[in-house]
Design a protein around this motif. Structure first.
Motif, PDB file in Angstrom:
ATOM      1  N   CYS A 259      47.413  70.952   1.591  1.00  0.00           N
ATOM      2  CA  CYS A 259      47.518  70.869   0.142  1.00  0.00           C
ATOM      3  C   CYS A 259      48.226  69.572  -0.216  1.00  0.00           C
ATOM      4  O   CYS A 259      49.059  69.074   0.557  1.00  0.00           O
ATOM      5  N   HIS A 260      47.885  69.000  -1.365  1.00  0.00           N
ATOM      6  CA  HIS A 260      48.542  67.777  -1.830  1.00  0.00           C
ATOM      7  C   HIS A 260      49.237  68.062  -3.157  1.00  0.00           C
ATOM      8  O   HIS A 260      48.714  68.805  -3.997  1.00  0.00           O
ATOM      9  N   TYR A 261      50.382  67.461  -3.350  1.00  0.00           N
ATOM     10  CA  TYR A 261      51.104  67.547  -4.610  1.00  0.00           C
ATOM     11  C   TYR A 261      51.369  66.136  -5.120  1.00  0.00           C
ATOM     12  O   TYR A 261      51.865  65.290  -4.375  1.00  0.00           O
ATOM     13  N   LYS A 262      51.030  65.905  -6.375  1.00  0.00           N
ATOM     14  CA  LYS A 262      51.424  64.675  -7.037  1.00  0.00           C
ATOM     15  C   LYS A 262      52.689  64.967  -7.820  1.00  0.00           C
ATOM     16  O   LYS A 262      52.715  65.873  -8.657  1.00  0.00           O
ATOM     17  N   ILE A 263      53.737  64.209  -7.540  1.00  0.00           N
ATOM     18  CA  ILE A 263      55.024  64.403  -8.203  1.00  0.00           C
ATOM     19  C   ILE A 263      55.500  63.047  -8.689  1.00  0.00           C
ATOM     20  O   ILE A 263      55.751  62.151  -7.873  1.00  0.00           O
ATOM     21  N   ASP A 264      55.574  62.875 -10.004  1.00  0.00           N
ATOM     22  CA  ASP A 264      55.822  61.570 -10.597  1.00  0.00           C
ATOM     23  C   ASP A 264      54.781  60.588 -10.054  1.00  0.00           C
ATOM     24  O   ASP A 264      53.609  60.797 -10.221  1.00  0.00           O
TER      25      ASP A 264
ATOM     26  N   ASP B 114      72.185  67.684  -2.625  1.00  0.00           N
ATOM     27  CA  ASP B 114      71.189  66.708  -2.189  1.00  0.00           C
ATOM     28  C   ASP B 114      69.782  67.305  -2.214  1.00  0.00           C
ATOM     29  O   ASP B 114      68.798  66.591  -2.402  1.00  0.00           O
ATOM     30  N   LEU B 115      69.719  68.617  -2.026  1.00  0.00           N
ATOM     31  CA  LEU B 115      68.421  69.303  -1.951  1.00  0.00           C
ATOM     32  C   LEU B 115      67.614  69.142  -3.229  1.00  0.00           C
ATOM     33  O   LEU B 115      66.375  69.137  -3.201  1.00  0.00           O
ATOM     34  N   ILE B 116      68.275  68.973  -4.369  1.00  0.00           N
ATOM     35  CA  ILE B 116      67.571  68.980  -5.662  1.00  0.00           C
ATOM     36  C   ILE B 116      67.664  67.649  -6.396  1.00  0.00           C
ATOM     37  O   ILE B 116      67.342  67.573  -7.575  1.00  0.00           O
ATOM     38  N   THR B 117      68.077  66.591  -5.717  1.00  0.00           N
ATOM     39  CA  THR B 117      68.181  65.296  -6.395  1.00  0.00           C
ATOM     40  C   THR B 117      66.815  64.652  -6.597  1.00  0.00           C
ATOM     41  O   THR B 117      66.592  63.939  -7.570  1.00  0.00           O
ATOM     42  N   LYS B 118      65.899  64.874  -5.668  1.00  0.00           N
ATOM     43  CA  LYS B 118      64.543  64.348  -5.799  1.00  0.00           C
ATOM     44  C   LYS B 118      63.594  65.225  -4.989  1.00  0.00           C
ATOM     45  O   LYS B 118      64.022  66.000  -4.128  1.00  0.00           O
ATOM     46  N   ALA B 119      62.310  65.097  -5.271  1.00  0.00           N
ATOM     47  CA  ALA B 119      61.319  65.908  -4.562  1.00  0.00           C
ATOM     48  C   ALA B 119      61.337  65.555  -3.068  1.00  0.00           C
ATOM     49  O   ALA B 119      61.359  64.388  -2.693  1.00  0.00           O
ATOM     50  N   LYS B 120      61.341  66.603  -2.246  1.00  0.00           N
ATOM     51  CA  LYS B 120      61.396  66.393  -0.792  1.00  0.00           C
ATOM     52  C   LYS B 120      60.526  67.420  -0.084  1.00  0.00           C
ATOM     53  O   LYS B 120      60.347  68.535  -0.565  1.00  0.00           O
TER      54      LYS B 120
END
Length: 296
Positions: A57-62, A120-126
């Motif tokens: 699966c692919h996710y586009k995030i920003d 750190d877990l929620i600072t950016k998409a990971k």
């Protein structure tokens, strides 16, 4: 962590299991099963955590694209625009959890040892690519949550918060990587094979024999395994990957002014005639007709 620290209500917490093909996963019980949500661009007020159990699966995030394989965990911060891109006829089973910022801060405050890691877990998409042990552990925690959520009404029991917290700590302890952990011979995750194909499909020499030699599998076993996991055969999957890549190159015109012969070569097709047949099989129109449709 004490019971008094958590007031877990449906407004603070969302938990669901999705499976487009309605397949059972290793006969493990799941009491929450629905169709996949809308795949258009959207945001959530909550932090979203996806444990992916499908094949690809692919996710586009920003402005970034993330590729998920079986066993990956994707964390998306609140208010972050994102879009899921699903490939047809492939199982996209996943757990989806959304946590309000209020509840998440309760988690952070409950254990100062992991404050930095949880923040750190929620600072950016990971993406967190879990090893077999971590994946099994988190699955066990989620499977403990399923019956509790199913029976809950206005207030969820504290046990849900406990199991969720344990799963999150495992995420914090897992290291982020740009490749899959281990190898196919160690853990037999089919995702290693898909990962390999997705990174080599533009090589015209990538064929079934090369993959079976790479992973030490007989052609017969590999063919059965691929069809079972992906719901289509390897040859059709490879054609679709290459044809879709070619279509994306053509959509990028005029930024990249390539001839159709160059598009075919860059997409992994050994010659134009193979490209023509494969593209028409995938899109029901020739490459030239596809180009004309884009110009309208």
């Amino acid at each position: 962590m004490t019971t008094a620290q958590f007031n877990l209500t449906p407004s603070l917490f969302h938990f669901a299991y999705y499976d487009t093909l309605k397949q059972s996963l290793n006969d493990k019980p799941h009491s929450i099963t629905t169709d996949l949500p809308d795949a258009s661009w959207h945001t959530h007020d909550e932090i979203e955590c996806i444990l992916y159990l499908g094949n690809l699966c692919h996710y586009k995030i920003d402005n970034q694209t993330f590729t998920l394989y079986k066993g990956d965990v994707l964390v998306i911060p609140a208010h972050t625009p994102h879009q899921a891109i699903y490939e047809e006829k492939i199982n996209h089973a996943r757990y989806v959890i959304r946590l309000s910022s209020e509840l998440y801060q309760q988690f952070v405050l409950s254990n100062p040892t992991y404050t930095q890691g949880l923040n750190d877990l929620i600072t950016k998409a990971k993406i967190y690519r879990l090893n077999t042990g971590d994946l099994d552990y988190i699955l066990q925690e989620f499977q403990c949550i399923v019956p509790l959520v199913s029976k809950a009404n206005d207030i969820y029991p504290f046990a849900i918060a406990y199991h969720l917290f344990q799963a999150m700590i495992h995420l914090v302890q897992s290291s982020q990587s740009n490749r899959l952990p281990g190898n196919y011979h160690e853990d037999h995750h089919f995702s290693h094979i898909i990962y390999y194909i997705d990174h080599h499909f533009r090589d015209p020499n990538l064929q079934l024999q090369r993959i079976t030699e790479e992973f030490g599998l007989s052609p017969y076993y590999f063919s059965k395994l691929f069809r079972r996991e992906m719901n289509l055969n390897f040859h059709d999957y490879l054609i679709q990957k290459r044809a879709n890549y070619a279509a994306n190159l053509m959509r990028s015109f005029p930024q990249h002014s390539l001839s159709l012969q160059e598009v075919a070569s860059q997409s992994g097709f050994g010659d134009y005639s193979t490209f023509y047949r494969s593209f028409k099989k995938t899109f029901t129109q020739s490459p030239k007709d596809f180009m004309r449709s884009l110009a309208k």
